[in-house]
Motif scaffolding. Structure first.
Motif, PDB file in Angstrom:
ATOM      1  N   GLU A   1       0.839  -1.207   0.000  1.00 28.43           N
ATOM      2  CA  GLU A   1       0.000   0.000   0.000  1.00 28.43           C
ATOM      3  C   GLU A   1       0.872   1.254   0.000  1.00 28.43           C
ATOM      4  O   GLU A   1       0.568   2.232  -0.689  1.00 28.43           O
ATOM      5  N   LYS A   2       1.968   1.214   0.761  1.00 29.29           N
ATOM      6  CA  LYS A   2       2.887   2.346   0.780  1.00 29.29           C
ATOM      7  C   LYS A   2       3.523   2.534  -0.590  1.00 29.29           C
ATOM      8  O   LYS A   2       3.633   3.652  -1.104  1.00 29.29           O
ATOM      9  N   GLU A   3       3.927   1.434  -1.227  1.00 27.79           N
ATOM     10  CA  GLU A   3       4.525   1.495  -2.561  1.00 27.79           C
ATOM     11  C   GLU A   3       3.531   2.045  -3.584  1.00 27.79           C
ATOM     12  O   GLU A   3       3.880   2.871  -4.433  1.00 27.79           O
ATOM     13  N   VAL A   4       2.281   1.615  -3.491  1.00 30.69           N
ATOM     14  CA  VAL A   4       1.249   2.099  -4.405  1.00 30.69           C
ATOM     15  C   VAL A   4       1.040   3.602  -4.229  1.00 30.69           C
ATOM     16  O   VAL A   4       0.918   4.351  -5.199  1.00 30.69           O
TER      17      VAL A   4
ATOM     18  N   ASN B   1       3.198   9.324 -10.335  1.00 29.00           N
ATOM     19  CA  ASN B   1       2.382   9.376 -11.537  1.00 29.00           C
ATOM     20  C   ASN B   1       1.692  10.744 -11.667  1.00 29.00           C
ATOM     21  O   ASN B   1       1.617  11.306 -12.763  1.00 29.00           O
ATOM     22  N   GLU B   2       1.210  11.283 -10.567  1.00 26.91           N
ATOM     23  CA  GLU B   2       0.552  12.590 -10.596  1.00 26.91           C
ATOM     24  C   GLU B   2       1.544  13.693 -10.980  1.00 26.91           C
ATOM     25  O   GLU B   2       1.217  14.592 -11.753  1.00 26.91           O
ATOM     26  N   ILE B   3       2.755  13.601 -10.483  1.00 27.21           N
ATOM     27  CA  ILE B   3       3.795  14.574 -10.839  1.00 27.21           C
ATOM     28  C   ILE B   3       4.088  14.502 -12.331  1.00 27.21           C
ATOM     29  O   ILE B   3       4.162  15.521 -13.024  1.00 27.21           O
ATOM     30  N   LEU B   4       4.220  13.288 -12.849  1.00 29.01           N
ATOM     31  CA  LEU B   4       4.503  13.119 -14.271  1.00 29.01           C
ATOM     32  C   LEU B   4       3.337  13.576 -15.139  1.00 29.01           C
ATOM     33  O   LEU B   4       3.529  14.151 -16.203  1.00 29.01           O
ATOM     34  N   ARG B   5       2.132  13.358 -14.680  1.00 29.80           N
ATOM     35  CA  ARG B   5       0.955  13.746 -15.446  1.00 29.80           C
ATOM     36  C   ARG B   5       0.824  15.271 -15.535  1.00 29.80           C
ATOM     37  O   ARG B   5       0.345  15.796 -16.534  1.00 29.80           O
ATOM     38  N   ASN B   6       1.257  15.972 -14.512  1.00 30.74           N
ATOM     39  CA  ASN B   6       1.081  17.430 -14.458  1.00 30.74           C
ATOM     40  C   ASN B   6       2.298  18.218 -14.915  1.00 30.74           C
ATOM     41  O   ASN B   6       2.287  19.444 -14.865  1.00 30.74           O
TER      42      ASN B   6
END
Length: 92
Positions: free
Chosen positions: A17-20, A27-32
């Motif tokens: 869960e921590k890894e996810v 992923n959010e950083i890369l998306r934005n």
């Protein structure tokens, strides 16, 4: 890694869960992120486009506009294509 007890399973679930959560954050950083490049219709683009159209409509050729050094030859052709596309829409 072989899990044999419930405590080991629960511990592994927390690790996953921590890894996810970390991957979702990444992923959010890369998306934005900003990829740079050409940005249509921002203020600088509109200013350069309007200057190009003013010169073009007043009889300057593409070669003359490019020779002034304000826009590249490729950009001049992009502006001209965009201008012609708008003219077609206006005519309809």
């Amino acid at each position: 890694m072989k899990i044999t007890t419930l405590d080991e399973a629960l511990k592994r679930i927390k690790e996953l869960e921590k890894e996810v959560a970390e991957l979702k954050s990444e992923n959010e950083i890369l998306r934005n992120r900003n990829f740079g490049g050409r940005k249509k219709h921002d203020e600088a683009w509109m200013s350069a486009y309007n200057d190009f159209i003013f010169k073009y409509e007043n009889g300057m050729t593409l070669s003359e506009i490019v020779a002034e050094g304000d826009v590249s030859r490729r950009t001049a052709y992009r502006y001209l294509a965009y201008y012609k596309e708008l003219q077609k829409k206006i005519e309809k």
